[in-house]
Scaffold this motif. Sequence first.
Motif, PDB file in Angstrom:
ATOM      1  N   ASP A 110       0.832  -1.208   0.000  1.00  0.00           N
ATOM      2  CA  ASP A 110       0.000   0.000   0.000  1.00  0.00           C
ATOM      3  C   ASP A 110       0.866   1.258   0.000  1.00  0.00           C
ATOM      4  N   VAL A 111       1.942   1.233   0.786  1.00  0.00           N
ATOM      5  CA  VAL A 111       2.851   2.377   0.808  1.00  0.00           C
ATOM      6  C   VAL A 111       3.487   2.577  -0.566  1.00  0.00           C
ATOM      7  N   GLN A 112       3.858   1.468  -1.221  1.00  0.00           N
ATOM      8  CA  GLN A 112       4.431   1.560  -2.561  1.00  0.00           C
ATOM      9  C   GLN A 112       3.450   2.181  -3.542  1.00  0.00           C
ATOM     10  N   GLN A 113       2.169   1.827  -3.428  1.00  0.00           N
ATOM     11  CA  GLN A 113       1.156   2.387  -4.311  1.00  0.00           C
ATOM     12  C   GLN A 113       1.001   3.882  -4.081  1.00  0.00           C
ATOM     13  N   ARG A 114       1.021   4.283  -2.801  1.00  0.00           N
ATOM     14  CA  ARG A 114       0.945   5.713  -2.465  1.00  0.00           C
ATOM     15  C   ARG A 114       2.140   6.464  -3.052  1.00  0.00           C
ATOM     16  N   LEU A 115       3.323   5.873  -2.919  1.00  0.00           N
ATOM     17  CA  LEU A 115       4.522   6.529  -3.438  1.00  0.00           C
ATOM     18  C   LEU A 115       4.525   6.563  -4.959  1.00  0.00           C
ATOM     19  N   LEU A 116       3.930   5.559  -5.602  1.00  0.00           N
ATOM     20  CA  LEU A 116       3.826   5.577  -7.057  1.00  0.00           C
ATOM     21  C   LEU A 116       2.941   6.736  -7.513  1.00  0.00           C
ATOM     22  N   THR A 117       1.821   6.920  -6.813  1.00  0.00           N
ATOM     23  CA  THR A 117       0.949   8.056  -7.116  1.00  0.00           C
ATOM     24  C   THR A 117       1.669   9.372  -6.866  1.00  0.00           C
ATOM     25  N   LEU A 118       2.417   9.424  -5.754  1.00  0.00           N
ATOM     26  CA  LEU A 118       3.200  10.612  -5.427  1.00  0.00           C
ATOM     27  C   LEU A 118       4.237  10.883  -6.505  1.00  0.00           C
ATOM     28  N   ARG A 119       4.884   9.833  -6.995  1.00  0.00           N
ATOM     29  CA  ARG A 119       5.902   9.971  -8.038  1.00  0.00           C
ATOM     30  C   ARG A 119       5.300  10.567  -9.310  1.00  0.00           C
ATOM     31  N   ARG A 120       4.155  10.027  -9.732  1.00  0.00           N
ATOM     32  CA  ARG A 120       3.502  10.529 -10.947  1.00  0.00           C
ATOM     33  C   ARG A 120       3.109  11.992 -10.792  1.00  0.00           C
ATOM     34  N   THR A 121       2.567  12.325  -9.622  1.00  0.00           N
ATOM     35  CA  THR A 121       2.156  13.705  -9.364  1.00  0.00           C
ATOM     36  C   THR A 121       3.357  14.644  -9.385  1.00  0.00           C
ATOM     37  N   ARG A 122       4.430  14.207  -8.764  1.00  0.00           N
ATOM     38  CA  ARG A 122       5.650  15.016  -8.719  1.00  0.00           C
ATOM     39  C   ARG A 122       6.185  15.301 -10.123  1.00  0.00           C
ATOM     40  N   ILE A 123       6.227  14.276 -10.960  1.00  0.00           N
ATOM     41  CA  ILE A 123       6.752  14.444 -12.324  1.00  0.00           C
ATOM     42  C   ILE A 123       5.875  15.401 -13.118  1.00  0.00           C
ATOM     43  N   ARG A 124       4.558  15.239 -13.014  1.00  0.00           N
ATOM     44  CA  ARG A 124       3.652  16.141 -13.732  1.00  0.00           C
ATOM     45  C   ARG A 124       3.787  17.575 -13.230  1.00  0.00           C
ATOM     46  N   SER A 125       3.911  17.727 -11.915  1.00  0.00           N
ATOM     47  CA  SER A 125       4.052  19.068 -11.344  1.00  0.00           C
ATOM     48  C   SER A 125       5.339  19.736 -11.816  1.00  0.00           C
ATOM     49  N   GLU A 126       6.422  18.954 -11.850  1.00  0.00           N
ATOM     50  CA  GLU A 126       7.691  19.502 -12.301  1.00  0.00           C
ATOM     51  C   GLU A 126       7.626  19.917 -13.763  1.00  0.00           C
ATOM     52  N   ARG A 127       6.923  19.138 -14.574  1.00  0.00           N
ATOM     53  CA  ARG A 127       6.754  19.520 -15.985  1.00  0.00           C
ATOM     54  C   ARG A 127       6.092  20.894 -16.091  1.00  0.00           C
ATOM     55  N   VAL A 128       5.009  21.067 -15.358  1.00  0.00           N
ATOM     56  CA  VAL A 128       4.283  22.338 -15.400  1.00  0.00           C
ATOM     57  C   VAL A 128       5.185  23.489 -14.963  1.00  0.00           C
ATOM     58  N   CYS A 129       5.859  23.319 -13.832  1.00  0.00           N
ATOM     59  CA  CYS A 129       6.690  24.403 -13.289  1.00  0.00           C
ATOM     60  C   CYS A 129       7.863  24.728 -14.210  1.00  0.00           C
ATOM     61  N   TRP A 130       8.464  23.708 -14.798  1.00  0.00           N
ATOM     62  CA  TRP A 130       9.591  23.949 -15.693  1.00  0.00           C
ATOM     63  C   TRP A 130       9.157  24.702 -16.946  1.00  0.00           C
ATOM     64  N   ILE A 131       8.081  24.245 -17.571  1.00  0.00           N
ATOM     65  CA  ILE A 131       7.648  24.845 -18.842  1.00  0.00           C
ATOM     66  C   ILE A 131       7.142  26.268 -18.620  1.00  0.00           C
ATOM     67  N   VAL A 132       6.305  26.453 -17.606  1.00  0.00           N
ATOM     68  CA  VAL A 132       5.789  27.798 -17.336  1.00  0.00           C
ATOM     69  C   VAL A 132       6.917  28.717 -16.865  1.00  0.00           C
ATOM     70  N   GLY A 133       7.813  28.185 -16.034  1.00  0.00           N
ATOM     71  CA  GLY A 133       8.929  28.991 -15.544  1.00  0.00           C
ATOM     72  C   GLY A 133       9.863  29.444 -16.643  1.00  0.00           C
ATOM     73  N   ALA A 134       9.959  28.652 -17.728  1.00  0.00           N
ATOM     74  CA  ALA A 134      10.820  29.023 -18.857  1.00  0.00           C
ATOM     75  C   ALA A 134      10.299  30.249 -19.593  1.00  0.00           C
TER      76      ALA A 134
END
Length: 209
Positions: A110-134
Amino acid sequence: MELHELESAWKTLDAQVAQQDVELKQLRTQNLRMRMRGKLMRASFGQWAQLGIGLLFALWGGSYWFDHLGTPHLVAYGLAVHAYGIALLATAVVMLLHLAAVDYAQPVADVQQRLLTLRRTRIRSERVCWIVGAVVWVPIMMIALRTIGLDAWLANPAWVLGNLAAAVAIAAAAAWVMWRRPAWFAKLSMDGPLAEVERQLADISELRA
């Protein structure tokens, strides 16, 4: 000592060794879980910092475009900074919610599943911040220039548009790299405390196996 007494003593010793091994594994698992909790707390500190920065940008950009209603290019500067602040706020809030949802008392799967969701969210968030920040550095620079008395748009619109075109090109290049090298960008996004948490969770899985 009789043979049956020797066998009984051997079984008792074997059971004690097995119990000690289980207890050592449990202690190590508990230690790893405590370290995971600490790493995720460090990750949450970064998100709280991003939340504060996003709030500052949102307030600054919002007040700027509102104070310059009637001047289109100044409103555009303020709206761009305002939108960037909201993006930082939104991604930080979503990450904090996912971090808070990780329950260390749950089974490892269950913890692994939570971290997988966290990982996906983190990557998507970083994409947004990088592209908009550019792109957003252009309106920030224009606002900064105006604070010293230089309205770059009125002085040289072509220069402003050139900087904006360069910013869009940088954002497009960043998006292309993210698309072409997703594994590299995922590793970059998950660097630091979150990467350490993933490694420690893998150690726990090995212990339980």
